[in-house]
Design an enzyme around this catalytic site. Structure first.
Site, PDB file in Angstrom:
ATOM      1  N   SER A 116       4.878   2.910  -0.443  1.00 52.35           N
ATOM      2  CA  SER A 116       3.885   2.682  -0.294  1.00 52.35           C
ATOM      3  C   SER A 116       2.618   3.591   0.879  1.00 52.35           C
ATOM      4  O   SER A 116       3.614   3.190   2.100  1.00 52.35           O
ATOM      5  CB  SER A 116       3.435   1.368  -0.459  1.00 52.35           C
ATOM      6  OG  SER A 116       1.971   0.882  -0.152  1.00 52.35           O
ATOM      7  N   ASN A 152      -4.738   3.358 -11.622  1.00 50.37           N
ATOM      8  CA  ASN A 152      -5.294   2.040 -10.982  1.00 50.37           C
ATOM      9  C   ASN A 152      -6.760   1.771 -12.017  1.00 50.37           C
ATOM     10  O   ASN A 152      -7.655   1.374 -10.809  1.00 50.37           O
ATOM     11  CB  ASN A 152      -4.596   1.886  -9.539  1.00 50.37           C
ATOM     12  CG  ASN A 152      -5.365   2.851  -9.062  1.00 50.37           C
ATOM     13  OD1 ASN A 152      -6.318   3.356  -8.979  1.00 50.37           O
ATOM     14  ND2 ASN A 152      -5.032   3.020  -7.864  1.00 50.37           N
ATOM     15  N   THR A 169       0.128   1.841   1.288  1.00 49.73           N
ATOM     16  CA  THR A 169      -0.927   0.692   2.131  1.00 49.73           C
ATOM     17  C   THR A 169      -0.026  -0.596   2.001  1.00 49.73           C
ATOM     18  O   THR A 169      -0.788  -1.543   3.066  1.00 49.73           O
ATOM     19  CB  THR A 169      -1.663   0.068   0.952  1.00 49.73           C
ATOM     20  OG1 THR A 169      -1.205  -0.057  -0.022  1.00 49.73           O
ATOM     21  CG2 THR A 169      -2.659   1.672   0.649  1.00 49.73           C
ATOM     22  N   ARG A 185       7.494   1.073  -3.988  1.00 48.92           N
ATOM     23  CA  ARG A 185       7.022   0.393  -5.182  1.00 48.92           C
ATOM     24  C   ARG A 185       7.832   1.515  -5.960  1.00 48.92           C
ATOM     25  O   ARG A 185       8.197   2.853  -5.956  1.00 48.92           O
ATOM     26  CB  ARG A 185       5.407   1.061  -5.594  1.00 48.92           C
ATOM     27  CG  ARG A 185       4.541   0.853  -4.835  1.00 48.92           C
ATOM     28  CD  ARG A 185       3.163   0.452  -5.273  1.00 48.92           C
ATOM     29  NE  ARG A 185       2.190   0.314  -4.082  1.00 48.92           N
ATOM     30  CZ  ARG A 185       1.691  -0.063  -3.713  1.00 48.92           C
ATOM     31  NH1 ARG A 185       2.348  -1.582  -4.520  1.00 48.92           N
ATOM     32  NH2 ARG A 185       0.536  -0.404  -2.738  1.00 48.92           N
ATOM     33  N   SER A 194     -11.199  -3.055  -0.354  1.00 46.25           N
ATOM     34  CA  SER A 194     -10.927  -2.693  -1.141  1.00 46.25           C
ATOM     35  C   SER A 194     -10.007  -4.357  -2.033  1.00 46.25           C
ATOM     36  O   SER A 194     -11.091  -5.452  -2.231  1.00 46.25           O
ATOM     37  CB  SER A 194     -10.206  -2.028  -1.543  1.00 46.25           C
ATOM     38  OG  SER A 194      -9.945  -1.320  -3.294  1.00 46.25           O
TER      39      SER A 194
HETATM   40  C1  LIG Z   1       0.366   2.676  -7.583  1.00 45.26           C
HETATM   41  C2  LIG Z   1      -0.727   2.016  -7.380  1.00 45.26           C
HETATM   42  O1  LIG Z   1      -2.084   1.833  -7.140  1.00 45.26           O
HETATM   43  N1  LIG Z   1      -1.272   2.783  -5.487  1.00 45.26           N
HETATM   44  C3  LIG Z   1      -2.460   2.405  -4.795  1.00 45.26           C
HETATM   45  C4  LIG Z   1      -1.976   2.031  -2.879  1.00 45.26           C
HETATM   46  O2  LIG Z   1      -1.600   3.096  -2.837  1.00 45.26           O
HETATM   47  P1  LIG Z   1       0.093   2.658  -2.341  1.00 45.26           P
HETATM   48  O3  LIG Z   1       0.922   3.822  -1.751  1.00 45.26           O
HETATM   49  O4  LIG Z   1       1.174   2.718  -3.925  1.00 45.26           O
HETATM   50  O5  LIG Z   1       0.280   1.453  -1.501  1.00 45.26           O
HETATM   51  O6  LIG Z   1      -3.605   1.769  -3.126  1.00 45.26           O
HETATM   52  C5  LIG Z   1      -4.035   3.131  -2.702  1.00 45.26           C
HETATM   53  C6  LIG Z   1      -5.134   2.871  -2.147  1.00 45.26           C
HETATM   54  O7  LIG Z   1      -6.181   2.033  -2.961  1.00 45.26           O
HETATM   55  C7  LIG Z   1      -4.156   3.853  -4.530  1.00 45.26           C
HETATM   56  O8  LIG Z   1      -5.096   5.106  -4.156  1.00 45.26           O
HETATM   57  C8  LIG Z   1      -3.063   3.652  -4.453  1.00 45.26           C
HETATM   58  O9  LIG Z   1      -2.749   4.080  -6.248  1.00 45.26           O
END
Ligand SMILES: CC(=O)N[C@H]1[C@@H](OP(=O)(O)O)O[C@H](CO)[C@@H](O)[C@@H]1O
Length: 877
Positions: free
Chosen positions: A505, A380, A507, A512, A65
């Protein structure tokens, strides 16, 4: 299925030994060179999943992505185009982490067996990948595992993620009443365009649209769509930029939806001219962000929240026009990252319900299914609008009562085809936005003026172990580390209209922090303060990587039990090793900030939670199993004590004691707690009880006064001491809801510290008293061990049944005394414990080395006996 074939194929696709892989929000995502074995194993899982679902096709998408070009990822798509079922995420994780090829096949077969999967039945997998070159070899790894498992495999080559989801659903619904579309990329374009024309119903899009494709797969795919698009008919003039996929290294570089959203600015090159309508897709074209540059106020972003509110308002209007407002439930699904102003606008202005779910579209998607029309977007820009089968049926079958109703019904029906029903799709969402703006005849400014965003800030905090941060309430609150949310709340209260939360997070190995407030500077300041809180707590935990498993497990510790001269935990010998940390409940080393509880006459204050947690983390990291800690038990006579006065309970004193016990439990550190001190120190001891009973004694003046024996012999004093013990043991910990009597973290109480009579070294702590107190404690806390805290081994005590452990202290170290003590105690079939010793050699005595080797020798040669040394005091921490 041929085990050998799978093993042989697997040996060509290794995982990185020792690395732990986890199927997260976006499947497995990491540096592409780590993914070969992972992708092979994902193929095995897809082969199982397809067979479990009667041979329906499973999708596998290879993409990272919006991540940098060097990364890649692999995720599994269920037959109707939705995300892999949650339970199977765990199977994927287990399969990928199998340590050897043999164990991999064993797990594969076992899983098939457990899930009653017929491995001889047919299976089918389809795959797509983004433009990353590493995708080619990863598809080979996937193909190898599918070949080894006799699974039919169709490679659709380069696709956007939503296209792969679309194709997966089409393949599985072809020829059924729920057929989703033609099973081809061309089918995807024609479905979208046909619905786009219908949804416009003759209205024209006004002005051009520039689309930044992040130099990813969205570029060529959007160009494909535009080749088929009749711009004359729709008025949509698209200019595609950042669509260079021949230089993989520029993927997502200074462009794309993630860049625009996180930097809150337009891509630097090329740049939008004032007034132009722009949007950005991300690297696999499942996120969409709109923006424009206002000639007066500059850059303005219309993110996922704005797209959601635009779609919700339009669809709610159409539903009213179609006379369906009482028939169809429309709801909006957001995450905690949605701007508070957007939530307020939806609830108060649009009068629609809002549901907040954890981050990750699978959660939003799931929640959206509970409405007839569910609008879901992450801030996002990832999201879609789901129409239930009932809603779609209603649009088609409802008899319109007027041309306006027909218009509304037709547009709703077209939107249900235009908007990708499987997953957020930037291209489909973009066409939806263009339709809505055309119908509303809105400019970007009109759209922007619907409400005013609260200034907000998103900060990424690098942490040692993000798993320490656990949330509740749809990720809006941290449940762990305990206390962290209280600190965040304290900060939030200082700002106007503010909100802030932190979460791990899904990912990245980071936390965050999100903050919003009435002004930009307040939002920035709050985000930074909360980031510091998160960082501090993560650093505390990072002092011990060993602490992590127990923190995560959060199970109650098993009790320590005695078997003769051994201590056991879960049937295995348990060694008690650790420091004396006397100040955990009340400290004398630190002057706290003004306003915090402080007793100047004794220089006493409560330690901070951070210091207490740090000790637990360090003890755990150094391999300690326990702490001996006076002030979790000895707490009398000081205004900050549990009992400042006889019978008066100061609940405030329990705050830090509760915390210490709770944290010790989380870090797997057990506690030994003395109940009274022989001396007259800041934390209290036997002199308090003597004074309360009218014996005007102090240690400085009366340590040789025979009257101090009254502490052991005077019925009123003994009764007061028991009352105190009861206050302590029946107290319920606010953090884990266990009484101290119940909590196995406190593995033992000790009568006291270095208990003596009027003559130094006399061991004149009467056996009757020890027995009486031991019985009393065991009556209240039957599962705890009991230590005799007499200073030295008093042989007349060895027959007290209730005592499990006899202890001695060594100032100076004395090997002969040590050996004699062990001999006496083991002879009585009990446990011997060296509770303190002079580890800096200040008081002379035998060398520490010989003291240690003597103690080890004893415990080796006489295996029944228990002896562990306890590290000396730790005032410095
Ligand atoms: C704050 C933010 O934008 N977090 C994103 C990001 O996740 P995190 O869990 O925050 O790393 O990546 C995800 C997958 O793409 C998306 O679903 C999510 O919205």
């Amino acid at each position: 299925m041929d085990r050998e074939a799978i093993i042989t194929a697997s040996t060509q696709h290794n995982i990185i030994p020792g690395r732990v892989y986890k199927y997260g929000t976006a499947g497995f995502r990491m540096s592409a060179d780590l993914l070969d074995g992972v992708t092979f194993r994902v193929g095995l899982l897809a082969a199982l999943r397809s067979r479990k679902l009667n041979g329906q096709a499973i999708g596998v998408m290879i993409t990272a992505s919006h991540n940098p070009a060097v990364d890649n990822g692999v995720k599994i798509v269920d037959p109707l185009g939705d995300m892999l079922e949650q339970e199977w995420e765990a199977y994927a994780t287990n399969l990928v982490n199998a340590p050897s090829h043999g164990e991999l096949v064993e797990y594969f077969i076992k899983l098939a067996d457990t899930l009653k999967i017929d491995l001889a039945s047919p299976g089918k997998v389809i795959v797509g990948r983004d433009t990353r070159p590493s995708g080619i070899t990863l598809v080979t790894a996937l193909a190898d595992s599918l070949a080894a498992t006799n699974t039919t495999f169709v490679d659709y080559k380069i696709l956007t993620t939503p296209q792969l989801h679309y194709l997966t659903r089409c393949v599985n619904t072809a020829g059924t009443p729920g057929a989703y579309g033609e099973v081809s990329e061309a089918g995807y374009y024609s479905k979208l365009l046909e619905a786009f024309y219908r949804a416009l119903r003759g209205r024209k899009v006004s002005g051009g649209l520039t689309v930044d494709c992040a130099n990813g797969v969205g570029g060529p795919k959007l160009n494909e769509l535009l080749k088929r698009h009749d711009a004359q008919k729709t008025g949509l003039q698209v200019k595609v930029i950042n669509d260079d996929v021949l230089r993989p290294e520029i993927l997502n570089l200074d462009c794309g939806a993630d860049f625009v959203k996180t930097r809150q600015r337009a891509p630097p090159n090329p740049k939008p001219a004032p007034g132009e309508r722009w949007c950005s897709l991300d690297g696999d074209a499942d996120r969409l962000i709109y923006y424009w540059v206002d000639p007066d106020t500059g850059f303005f972003m219309l993110d996922g929240d704005r797209i959601a509110t635009l779609a919700a308002s339009f669809i709610a209007d159409l539903s009213r026009s179609a006379g369906l407002e009482h028939q169809l439930r429309i709801g909006v699904i957001q995450t905690a990252y949605a701007n508070g102003a957007s939530t307020k606008y939806i609830e108060q202005h649009l009068q629609l319900p809002v549901v907040c779910t954890p981050t990750g579209v699978k959660h939003l998607h799931h929640a959206a299914c509970s409405f007839d029309i569910g609008v879901y977007f992450e801030a996002n820009g990832h999201g879609t609008v789901l129409f239930s089968p009932t809603a779609v049926q209603t649009f088609k079958t409802k008899e319109p009562q007027s041309p306006a109703q027909k218009d509304a019904l037709d547009i709703l029906s077209a939107l249900a085809d235009l908007i990708n029903q499987t997953v957020g799709d930037a291209i489909s969402d973009m066409l939806m936005v263009e339709v809505i703006l055309a119908h509303k005849a809105w400019t970007m400014k009109d759209w922007a003026l619907t409400y005013k965003d609260l200034p907000n800030r998103l900060v990424r905090v690098e942490v040692g172990n993000k798993d320490l941060f656990q949330t509740t309430d749809a990720e809006r609150k941290l449940s762990h580390p305990v206390g962290c949310q209280d600190e965040i709340d304290k900060e939030v209260k200082k700002y106007t209209a503010a909100r802030s939360f932190a979460r791990a997070s899904g990912t990245e190995n980071a936390c965050r922090v999100y903050a919003e407030a009435a002004t930009r500077s307040e939002a920035d300041e709050l985000a930074n303060k909360v980031a510091v809180i998160v960082l501090c707590l993560s650093l505390l935990a990072a002092t011990s990587t060993l602490a992590v498993p127990s923190l995560l497990k959060q199970t109650r510790l098993s009790p320590v039990v005695r078997q003769g001269s051994k201590l056991l935990v879960d049937g295995k010998q348990w060694k008690s090793v650790g420091p004396n940390v006397y100040w955990l409940g009340l400290d004398e080393n630190v002057t706290p900030p003004a306003g915090e509880p402080y007793d100047p006459s004794t220089k006493s204050s409560y330690p901070t939670k951070e210091r207490v947690t740090e000790v637990m983390a360090v003890v755990n990291a150094l391999g300690g199993t326990m702490i001996r800690t006076h002030t979790l038990g000895v707490s009398t006579g000081n205004p900050l004590s549990i009992w400042p006065k006889q019978g008066v309970v100061n609940e405030e004193a329990f705050n830090i004691i509760d915390w210490a016990v709770y944290q010790a439990g989380l870090y797997g550190v057990r506690l030994l707690v003395p109940l009274v001190d022989n001396y007259d120190y800041y934390h209290g001891g036997k002199y308090n009880f003597l004074r309360w009973a009218g014996f005007d004694l102090t240690q400085a003046r009366d340590s040789n006064n025979p009257q101090i024996q009254q502490f052991y012999t005077n019925a009123t004093i003994v009764s007061a001491f028991k009352d105190y013990i009861k206050t302590l043991l029946t107290h319920r910990n606010q953090y884990n809801n266990l009484t101290y009597a119940e909590d196995p973290t406190i593995f033992a109480y000790e009568t006291g510290n270095e208990l003596l009579g009027p003559v130094w070294g006399d061991m004149n702590c009467p056996a009757d008293w020890v027995r009486d107190i031991a019985k009393y404690v065991k009556g209240l806390a039957p599962n705890k061990l009991f230590f005799d805290g007499t200073y030295g081994i008093n042989k007349t005590h060895l027959s007290i049944e209730e005592v499990d452990v006899f202890s001695d202290h060594f100032y100076p170290t004395n090997n002969a005394k040590l050996q004699a003590g062990i001999k006496a105690v083991e002879g009585a079939g009990r446990v011997y414990f060296a509770g303190e010793y002079d580890w800096v050699g200040q008081s002379g005595g035998d060398s520490l080395e010989s003291f240690f080797s003597d103690s080890r020798e004893q415990s080796r040669s006489r295996r029944r006996h228990f002896l562990e040394l306890i590290w000396e005091e730790w005032p410095g921490l």
